[in-house]
Design a protein around this motif. Structure first.
Motif: not given
Length: 599
Positions: A19-29, A64-66, A71-76, A91-93
């Motif tokens: 989850l920490s890695l996914d939070w990092l990816v979400s913030n970088l996104r 992309g914003i939506v 993603y952030a809501g699911l992580l939360w 989806l990023d690709i």
């Protein structure tokens, strides 16, 4: 940390790391989307006429914003399964390819926007995934070049486009491969670290289990020899769990006995019979260094240690470890292990043996205490048996012979009386009286030598307290002992006399005083011990009782004074009818033995 009971703690930690890695990816996104918005603004600013792609670009940015908000809501909510991470990369690709098709500026300027999905895919899933992601992006680059070449198909344009395609592909390839290699190395290193940590945990768990079993085994017996044998065997088993195993290891427990400068082999494993009970210096070599520093010590030069090489069991040994058996500031001995293998003992062995010895010394102390108690019990029993044998010999050699002589002379006197030989009968009666007095003295001397065992082991005051406790249970009256200043200044023989006089006084009070309370008071100064035995009974006329003493059959009151005189003391009695009785005894410290009295 796992706060529940459903599973091991390590799986919870893995989930938190993901989850920490996914939070990092979400913030970088979010940063990626901001960069895309900046590019869209520049596109709108530098384009003189309105472009239909701009509206599509804004729509793509909004999608992309939506998505990232979802993603952030699911992580939360802490609901982000592994497959969802793969979906986000896909989806990023798609998002990056869409940008390639919608943005109208130079391909090189769009390169930072393309690197993001490559870096994320390679970092999360490895170099192979990063390389796979490059292909749709390169295709997007190629599709982006088609309209440019159709509008201006010149050599310079073709060269510039091919260079942009090649350089962009190279950058994307490096972005896909290098992070993947780094991640793979990081994963390999992490796996090695995890393996090492698991091995360390296994060793610690095994060590804790061994220590627990050791404590249980050592605590299950108080037999001194069994404890010593168990110490050697358990220490060997514990050391064998760390590193290599060597069944030929020699183990010894060496203890201080009656000499503080030498150690004795008390127990051993794989040792020669000639080494059992061997005594060695405690201040030399490895053993001396261990005792001096009070810490476990390792040596790999056994051949140079004269104390270690003096054992018959140690030829060929090359490494050794020695740990002290220590409690507080007292060292009771050492535990010694030797191996024929060089550099066999390491820091882990040292740590484990130190822990073992700190636990084993408790069991050893308990076993020693039990052994000393058993030895003291045997000594007391032997002393009692010897006292009985001596009493039997003394009765046989003394009073028994005298009483037999009295009986024979009385029979002779009877014959003389029958023959009216009065004068001879009188002479024989005088001799019988002399024999009777001598027999009385012999019996009193033997009574003086008899005293409770507690007098031998603990002294007068504990013996009187024990007597009082016993009487308080069995008799209707209460007995109390008060001690002021006496701390064993009398000899054992004198204490036996005091105890016998106290017993006699209490016995008289029991028979005649009808008392409800008896007080035994001891007080001592620099020169003498004063003992008073007081009761609150009916009292008696002392002079009258003493004057009629020759008619009494018990030892009586005079016997107490005679006992006191044996140790140079004096015993007096103070009593009156209705006022109770006080027996007053004084014994000097300098003259407190029957030998002194005799002299």
């Amino acid at each position: 940390m796992n706060h529940g009971y459903g599973g091991p703690a390590i799986s919870t930690e893995n989930t938190r790391t993901d989850l920490s890695l996914d939070w990092l990816v979400s913030n970088l996104r979010w940063g990626w989307l901001v960069l895309i918005a900046l590019y869209a603004g520049l596109e709108y600013y530098f384009t003189p006429q309105f472009s239909p792609n701009f509206q599509r670009l804004l729509l793509l940015l909004f999608v992309g914003i939506v998505l990232n908000s979802i993603y952030a809501g699911l992580l939360w909510a802490r609901f982000f399964p592994p497959w969802l991470g793969l979906v986000t990369v896909i989806l990023d690709i798609v998002f990056a390819v869409g940008l390639l098709l919608l943005l109208d500026h130079s391909l090189m300027l769009m390169l930072p926007l393309m690197i993001f999905p490559v870096l994320i895919g390679a970092g999360r899933f490895g170099a192979e995934t990063g390389v796979l992601i490059i292909f749709p992006l390169i295709i997007g680059y190629g599709l982006r070049l088609i309209p440019l070449l159709q509008n201006n198909f010149t050599g310079d344009v073709v060269a510039e486009s091919l260079f942009a395609l090649a350089s962009g592909s190279l950058v994307l390839f490096l972005a896909g491969v290098l992070p993947g290699i780094f991640v793979r190395e990081w994963v390999r290193t992490s796996a090695q670290q995890n393996k090492a940590e698991l091995e360390a945990l296994r060793i610690e768990n095994q060590r804790a289990k061994l220590i627990s079993e050791m404590a249980l085994t050592l605590g299950s017996t108080v037999d001194y020899r069994k404890v010593l044998r168990a110490m050697v065997d358990l220490a060997f088993s514990a050391l064998a769990e760390v590193g290599r195993r060597d069944e030929s290891v020699i183990g010894m427990v060496l203890l201080f006995e009656d000499d503080a400068t030498r150690l004795t082999v008390a127990a051993g494993r794989n040792i020669a019979r000639s080494d059992e009970g061997r005594r060695v210096p405690a201040d030399q070599g490895l053993i001396g260094h261990t005792i001096h520093t009070a810490e476990a010590t390792i040596t790999n030069n056994v051949q140079k240690d004269r104390v270690l090489t003096s054992f018959a069991s140690t030829p060929g040994c090359r490494s050794a470890i020695c740990a002290p058996l220590r409690a507080g500031f007292t060292t009771y001995g050492v535990v010694l292990f030797l191996s024929t293998q060089p550099n066999f003992y390491q820091a882990e062995h040292k740590k484990l043996l130190t822990t073992f010895c700190s636990q084993a010394i408790i069991a050893l102390q308990n076993a020693q205490l039990f052994e000393d108690l058993h030895r003291e019990q045997q000594r007391i029993l032997e002393k009692e048996a010897e006292a009985r044998r001596k009493l039997a010999r003394d009765l046989h050699d003394g009073p028994t012979q005298s009483i037999a002589a009295i009986a024979m002379r009385l029979n002779f006197i009877k014959m003389l009386v029958q023959n009216n030989e009065t004068a001879k009968a009188y002479e024989e009666l005088v001799k019988v009286e002399e024999i009777a007095h001598r027999t009385t003295h012999e019996i009193r001397t033997m009574l003086f030598a008899m005293r409770p065992v507690i007098l031998e082991t603990q002294g007068l005051v504990p013996a009187l307290n024990q007597l009082a406790d016993r009487l308080n249970v069995t008799e209707p009256f209460s007995v109390r002992v008060v001690n002021r200043g006496y701390d064993g200044q009398l000899s054992k023989d004198a204490e036996g006399v005091v105890f016998a006089i106290v017993e006699e006084a209490i016995g008289n009070a029991k028979k005649h005083a009808e008392a409800s309370e008896i007080l035994i008071a001891l007080s001592a100064d620099a020169e003498r011990l004063v003992v008073e035995i007081k009761d609150n009974g009916v009292g008696f006329d002392v002079k009258k009782t003493i004057s009629s003493y020759d008619q009494r059959t018990s030892l009586g009151l005079i016997n107490m004074d005679e006992r006191a005189q044996l140790v140079g003391g004096e015993c007096t009695i103070d009593s009156a009818r209705g006022k109770g009785t006080t027996v007053h005894l004084e014994i000097p410290f300098k003259k407190s033995g029957p030998e002194s009295s005799a002299e």
